[in-house]
Design an enzyme around this catalytic site. Structure first.
Site, PDB file in Angstrom:
ATOM      1  N   HIS A 174     -65.016  19.131 -67.847  1.00 20.13           N
ATOM      2  CA  HIS A 174     -64.890  18.953 -66.389  1.00 20.13           C
ATOM      3  C   HIS A 174     -65.780  17.790 -65.976  1.00 20.13           C
ATOM      4  O   HIS A 174     -65.509  16.661 -66.363  1.00 20.13           O
ATOM      5  CB  HIS A 174     -65.252  20.272 -65.709  1.00 20.13           C
ATOM      6  CG  HIS A 174     -64.971  20.345 -64.223  1.00 20.13           C
ATOM      7  ND1 HIS A 174     -64.207  19.449 -63.543  1.00 20.13           N
ATOM      8  CD2 HIS A 174     -65.356  21.268 -63.308  1.00 20.13           C
ATOM      9  CE1 HIS A 174     -64.125  19.793 -62.273  1.00 20.13           C
ATOM     10  NE2 HIS A 174     -64.821  20.893 -62.095  1.00 20.13           N
ATOM     11  N   HIS A 197     -55.270  15.518 -67.888  1.00 17.43           N
ATOM     12  CA  HIS A 197     -55.614  16.262 -66.673  1.00 17.43           C
ATOM     13  C   HIS A 197     -54.669  17.444 -66.531  1.00 17.43           C
ATOM     14  O   HIS A 197     -53.484  17.341 -66.881  1.00 17.43           O
ATOM     15  CB  HIS A 197     -55.474  15.359 -65.439  1.00 17.43           C
ATOM     16  CG  HIS A 197     -56.231  15.852 -64.256  1.00 17.43           C
ATOM     17  ND1 HIS A 197     -55.728  16.806 -63.401  1.00 17.43           N
ATOM     18  CD2 HIS A 197     -57.470  15.566 -63.808  1.00 17.43           C
ATOM     19  CE1 HIS A 197     -56.616  17.061 -62.467  1.00 17.43           C
ATOM     20  NE2 HIS A 197     -57.698  16.326 -62.678  1.00 17.43           N
ATOM     21  N   ASP A 202     -62.865  10.298 -64.774  1.00 13.97           N
ATOM     22  CA  ASP A 202     -64.098  10.130 -65.567  1.00 13.97           C
ATOM     23  C   ASP A 202     -64.060   8.951 -66.521  1.00 13.97           C
ATOM     24  O   ASP A 202     -65.064   8.646 -67.159  1.00 13.97           O
ATOM     25  CB  ASP A 202     -64.355  11.424 -66.363  1.00 13.97           C
ATOM     26  CG  ASP A 202     -64.712  12.565 -65.433  1.00 13.97           C
ATOM     27  OD1 ASP A 202     -63.978  13.564 -65.405  1.00 13.97           O
ATOM     28  OD2 ASP A 202     -65.699  12.417 -64.681  1.00 13.97           O
TER      29      ASP A 202
HETATM   30  C1  SDX Z   1     -62.067  16.475 -64.280  1.00 10.74           C
HETATM   31  O1  SDX Z   1     -59.118  19.943 -62.414  1.00 10.74           O
HETATM   32  C2  SDX Z   1     -59.586  18.875 -61.832  1.00 10.74           C
HETATM   33  O2  SDX Z   1     -59.131  18.523 -60.842  1.00 10.74           O
HETATM   34  C3  SDX Z   1     -60.726  18.239 -62.563  1.00 10.74           C
HETATM   35  C4  SDX Z   1     -61.200  16.919 -61.964  1.00 10.74           C
HETATM   36  C5  SDX Z   1     -61.804  17.085 -60.592  1.00 10.74           C
HETATM   37  O3  SDX Z   1     -61.831  16.116 -59.875  1.00 10.74           O
HETATM   38  O4  SDX Z   1     -62.311  18.213 -60.335  1.00 10.74           O
HETATM   39  O5  SDX Z   1     -60.132  15.998 -61.930  1.00 10.74           O
HETATM   40  C6  SDX Z   1     -62.320  16.304 -62.833  1.00 10.74           C
HETATM   41  O6  SDX Z   1     -62.505  17.445 -64.834  1.00 10.74           O
HETATM   42  C7  SDX Z   1     -61.214  15.452 -64.994  1.00 10.74           C
HETATM   43  C8  SDX Z   1     -60.955  15.851 -66.469  1.00 10.74           C
HETATM   44  C9  SDX Z   1     -62.185  15.411 -67.280  1.00 10.74           C
HETATM   45  N1  SDX Z   1     -62.100  15.890 -68.651  1.00 10.74           N
HETATM   46  C10 SDX Z   1     -61.829  15.094 -69.690  1.00 10.74           C
HETATM   47  O7  SDX Z   1     -61.570  13.892 -69.573  1.00 10.74           O
HETATM   48  C11 SDX Z   1     -61.914  15.781 -71.039  1.00 10.74           C
HETATM   49  C12 SDX Z   1     -60.707  15.374 -71.890  1.00 10.74           C
HETATM   50  N2  SDX Z   1     -59.484  15.935 -71.284  1.00 10.74           N
HETATM   51  C13 SDX Z   1     -59.148  17.230 -71.653  1.00 10.74           C
HETATM   52  O8  SDX Z   1     -59.866  18.004 -72.510  1.00 10.74           O
HETATM   53  C14 SDX Z   1     -57.928  17.843 -70.999  1.00 10.74           C
HETATM   54  O9  SDX Z   1     -57.011  16.856 -70.768  1.00 10.74           O
HETATM   55  C15 SDX Z   1     -58.228  18.595 -69.731  1.00 10.74           C
HETATM   56  C16 SDX Z   1     -59.272  19.622 -69.954  1.00 10.74           C
HETATM   57  C17 SDX Z   1     -58.666  17.654 -68.645  1.00 10.74           C
HETATM   58  C18 SDX Z   1     -56.934  19.259 -69.283  1.00 10.74           C
HETATM   59  O10 SDX Z   1     -56.620  20.155 -70.256  1.00 10.74           O
HETATM   60  P1  SDX Z   1     -55.316  21.126 -70.141  1.00 10.74           P
HETATM   61  O11 SDX Z   1     -54.586  20.896 -68.887  1.00 10.74           O
HETATM   62  O12 SDX Z   1     -55.769  22.516 -70.426  1.00 10.74           O
HETATM   63  O13 SDX Z   1     -54.411  20.564 -71.256  1.00 10.74           O
HETATM   64  P2  SDX Z   1     -54.486  21.020 -72.745  1.00 10.74           P
HETATM   65  O14 SDX Z   1     -55.935  21.034 -73.182  1.00 10.74           O
HETATM   66  O15 SDX Z   1     -53.686  22.260 -72.880  1.00 10.74           O
HETATM   67  O16 SDX Z   1     -53.776  19.808 -73.504  1.00 10.74           O
HETATM   68  C19 SDX Z   1     -52.373  19.697 -73.504  1.00 10.74           C
HETATM   69  C20 SDX Z   1     -52.102  18.897 -74.768  1.00 10.74           C
HETATM   70  C21 SDX Z   1     -52.763  19.478 -76.016  1.00 10.74           C
HETATM   71  O17 SDX Z   1     -52.008  18.997 -77.125  1.00 10.74           O
HETATM   72  P3  SDX Z   1     -51.108  20.034 -77.960  1.00 10.74           P
HETATM   73  O18 SDX Z   1     -52.073  21.157 -78.383  1.00 10.74           O
HETATM   74  O19 SDX Z   1     -50.072  20.518 -76.987  1.00 10.74           O
HETATM   75  O20 SDX Z   1     -50.585  19.224 -79.111  1.00 10.74           O
HETATM   76  O21 SDX Z   1     -52.684  17.588 -74.662  1.00 10.74           O
HETATM   77  C22 SDX Z   1     -53.742  17.462 -75.630  1.00 10.74           C
HETATM   78  C23 SDX Z   1     -54.108  18.837 -76.103  1.00 10.74           C
HETATM   79  O22 SDX Z   1     -54.623  18.807 -77.411  1.00 10.74           O
HETATM   80  N3  SDX Z   1     -54.843  16.833 -74.922  1.00 10.74           N
HETATM   81  C24 SDX Z   1     -55.578  15.864 -75.431  1.00 10.74           C
HETATM   82  C25 SDX Z   1     -56.448  15.518 -74.396  1.00 10.74           C
HETATM   83  N4  SDX Z   1     -56.236  16.269 -73.330  1.00 10.74           N
HETATM   84  C26 SDX Z   1     -55.233  17.101 -73.654  1.00 10.74           C
HETATM   85  N5  SDX Z   1     -55.573  15.288 -76.642  1.00 10.74           N
HETATM   86  C27 SDX Z   1     -56.475  14.305 -76.813  1.00 10.74           C
HETATM   87  N6  SDX Z   1     -57.350  13.872 -75.877  1.00 10.74           N
HETATM   88  C28 SDX Z   1     -57.356  14.458 -74.656  1.00 10.74           C
HETATM   89  N7  SDX Z   1     -58.188  14.028 -73.723  1.00 10.74           N
END
Ligand code: SDX
Length: 444
Positions: free
Chosen positions: A283, A322, A379
Site C-alpha cells: 500500500h 492496482h 507510487d
Molecule cells: C496504493 O487501493 C488503493 O487505492 C491504493 C492506493 C491509494 O491511493 O490508496 O492507490 C495506493 O497502494 C497503490 C499500490 C501500491 N502498491 C504497489 O505498487 C505494490 C505492487 N503492486 C501490487 O502488489 C498489486 O498490484 C496491488 C497490491 C497494488 C494490487 O493487487 P491485487 O489487486 O490484489 O492484484 P493481484 O495481487 O491479485 O495481482 C493480479 C495479478 C497476479 O498475477 P497472477 O497471479 O494472476 O498471474 O497481477 C500480478 C499478480 O501476481 N501482479 C503483479 C503486480 N501486481 C499484480 N505482478 C508483478 N508486479 C506487480 N506489481
C-alpha cells in the site's frame, strides 16, 4: 433498507427486467428473488437461501473484498478502466492545476469548494493548530535513533487521542470538526519531529508565516538561519503531491479507518489504524519499495533481466498494478510531469529517473504486464521527487500519510453520518476441528 426479498415459490411474481435476480438453489430446487440496488445485492438477502431449517443460510466469501461494497460514499469516484479519479465530482487533473491541498482537504470534508472567507478561516484554523503538546517531544525521544518514521507516526497519532480525550465524544459536531483540523495540522509536525529525531537534530517549531507545505519544509530542513525560506517550486510540487494522495475511496487504509472507527472509538485512534494500514509495502510502503527496486536494478542494462525475474515470480514490479486501476493511474501521469520540475529546482540529477522511465517503457511494451493490466500507479514516480527533495527513503510513506490524512478523516466523518452504520464484524468459513476433548499433558 430494502424490504426483505421474497422466495418466488411464495407466489411473488417478478416481471422481466425488474431490478432483481432470481436465484435457483439447485440443492433444493427452490428459487429466490433478490433485489438489485446500485449494481449490488445485499449479502444479507442471501441468508434466506438454505438447504434446511438448521442451515445458517448463504453468505458471500470475498477475501480482500475484491468484489464487495462496504459502504455508500460521495467523496471519491474512480473509474479503474478509464483511469478517472474525481473528488466530489471534480477531476483530479483540475484540482492539481487550480486548487491547493488545504482547499482539497476542505472539499473532501465539507463536500463543496469553500468560499474565499471559508477558505481563509479554514487555513487560519489549520495554521493555528500545528503545535503539539511538549510531552510529545519526550515521547518521540523514547524511540531509537533509527526507528522507522512510520512506526513513530503511527504511535504518535494514536497518542494524540490521550492529549485530546474530549475527541471521544464523537457525536459532538465541534469535537469532530476540531479533531479534523488538529489531525490535518499536526500530522506534518509529528512527521517532521520524527525526521529531526532520526538525525539527532533539534525540533523545529511551526512557522505560521509560511504555507502548509512551506512550513513542513521548514520543520524538516531549517538549520541556524533565522527564518527558513522554502523554494516556491518545491512548495508547489509538494502541494500537488499531497493533493494526489488526499483520498482514494475504499483503499486498504481508508477501509481500516472505517472498520476501526465503526467501534465508535475516537477519530485519532481510527486514523492511527489508517496509518498502520498505509505502512504496508503493498500500500503506502510501495513508494519506498520502488526506490529500493530502482537502486537494485542499478542500470538500464539490467532492466530485461529484472523484468524476467518478475515474470518468473521472483520479484514484484513495485509501483505497478492496482486493485482498481486497470489503466494508467491518473496520479502517476501528473506526478511524472512534476519530476523534471523538481529535479531542476533541486539541481539534482536523478540517475534513477532514467531507469524508471526505461523500466516503464519496457513493461508497457511487454504483454505479460499489459495482459495483467499492470500500469504505473501513484507510487511509481513519487519517491523520485521525495528523494530529490532530500527526504529520506524511509520517510516516503510518511509523506503519503500527510497527504492521505484529510481523506481518512473525510471517510470517518461520512461513516459517522451513515444511518446504516454498524460495527464491522465479518463472518468466516470455519475450517478447524470441532468438539475436541482437552488432552492432559501426560497423554500428549
Ligand atoms: C496504493 O487501493 C488503493 O487505492 C491504493 C492506493 C491509494 O491511493 O490508496 O492507490 C495506493 O497502494 C497503490 C499500490 C501500491 N502498491 C504497489 O505498487 C505494490 C505492487 N503492486 C501490487 O502488489 C498489486 O498490484 C496491488 C497490491 C497494488 C494490487 O493487487 P491485487 O489487486 O490484489 O492484484 P493481484 O495481487 O491479485 O495481482 C493480479 C495479478 C497476479 O498475477 P497472477 O497471479 O494472476 O498471474 O497481477 C500480478 C499478480 O501476481 N501482479 C503483479 C503486480 N501486481 C499484480 N505482478 C508483478 N508486479 C506487480 N506489481
Amino acid at each position: 433498507m430494502t424490504e426483505k426479498s421474497q422466495s418466488v415459490d411464495g407466489g411473488v411474481e417478478t416481471e422481466q427486467g425488474s431490478d432483481s435476480l432470481t436465484i435457483t438453489d439447485n440443492r433444493t430446487g427452490k428459487s429466490y428473488d433478490v433485489e438489485v440496488n446500485d449494481g449490488t445485492v445485499r449479502a444479507l438477502d442471501l441468508r434466506q437461501i438454505k438447504t434446511d431449517d438448521d442451515d445458517f443460510g448463504l453468505m458471500t466469501y470475498d477475501p480482500g473484498f475484491t468484489n464487495t461494497a462496504s459502504c455508500r460514499s460521495a467523496i471519491t469516484y474512480i473509474d479503474g478502466e478509464k483511469g478517472i479519479l474525481e473528488h466530489r465530482g471534480i477531476p483530479i487533473e483540475q484540482l492539481c492545476e487550480k486548487s491547493t491541498f488545504l482547499e482539497v482537504a476542505y472539499l473532501l470534508n465539507f463536500g463543496a469548494l469553500p468560499t474565499e472567507d471559508q477558505l481563509a478561516d479554514w487555513v487560519y484554523q489549520v495554521t493555528h493548530h500545528t503545535y503539539v503538546h511538549e510531552n510529545i517531544k519526550d515521547f518521540m525521544n523514547g524511540f531509537r535513533h533509527d526507528a522507522n518514521p512510520m512506526g513513530m507516526l503511527l504511535a504518535s497519532v494514536g497518542a494524540l487521542s490521550t492529549f485530546y480525550p474530549e475527541a471521544a465524544d464523537i457525536d459532538d459536531e465541534w469535537q469532530r470538526h476540531v479533531t479534523a483540523v488538529r489531525l490535518i495540522a499536526k500530522v506534518p509536525t509529528l512527521a517532521a519531529f520524527a525526521y529531526r529525531h532520526s538525525l539527532g537534530m533539534p525540533y523545529v517549531y511551526p512557522d505560521n508565516d509560511l504555507s502548509y507545505t512551506g512550513n513542513f519544509l521548514s520543520m524538516l530542513f531549517k538549520m541556524a538561519e533565522p527564518k527558513y525560506e522554502p523554494d516556491p517550486r518545491l512548495e508547489k510540487a509538494l502541494d500537488v503531491l499531497f493533493i494526489l494522495h488526499a483520498d482514494h475511496e475504499q483503499n486498504c487504509s481508508a477501509a481500516a479507518v472505517r472498520v476501526v472507527g465503526s467501534s465508535r472509538v475516537d477519530p485519532y485512534s481510527a486514523v492511527a489504524a489508517g496509518v498502520a494500514g498505509l505502512y504496508g509495502p503493498l500500500h503506502g510502503g510501495a513508494n519506498v519499495a520502488v526506490l529500493r527496486m530502482l537502486q537494485r536494478i542499478g542500470s538500464v542494462d539490467n532492466i530485461p533481466d529484472f523484468l524476467q525475474g518478475v515474470k518468473d515470480g521472483n520479484e514484484r514490479l513495485m509501483g505497478f498494478g492496482h486493485r482498481v486501476y486497470k489503466n494508467y493511474d491518473p496520479r502517476a501521469r501528473i506526478i511524472r510531469k512534476h519530476v523534471d520540475e523538481v529535479l531542476e529546482a533541486t539541481g539534482k540529477p536523478s540517475p534513477l529517473l532514467q531507469i524508471a522511465i526505461e523500466l516503464e517503457k519496457h513493461a508497457l511494451d511487454d504483454e505479460y504486464f499489459t495482459s495483467r493490466k499492470l500500469y504505473p500507479n501513484v507510487d511509481f514516480y513519487s519517491g523520485l521527487i521525495y528523494e530529490a527533495m532530500n527526504i529520506p527513503a524511509d520517510a516516503f510513506t510518511v509523506m503519503f500519510a500527510i497527504g492521505r490524512t484529510p481523506g481518512w478523516i473525510a471517510q470517518w466523518m461520512e461513516m459517522m453520518q451513515d444511518e446504516e452504520l454498524k460495527i464491522a464484524r465479518p463472518r468466516q468459513i470455519y475450517t478447524g476441528p470441532r468438539t475436541v476433548d482437552y488432552v492432559p499433558m501426560n497423554e500428549r
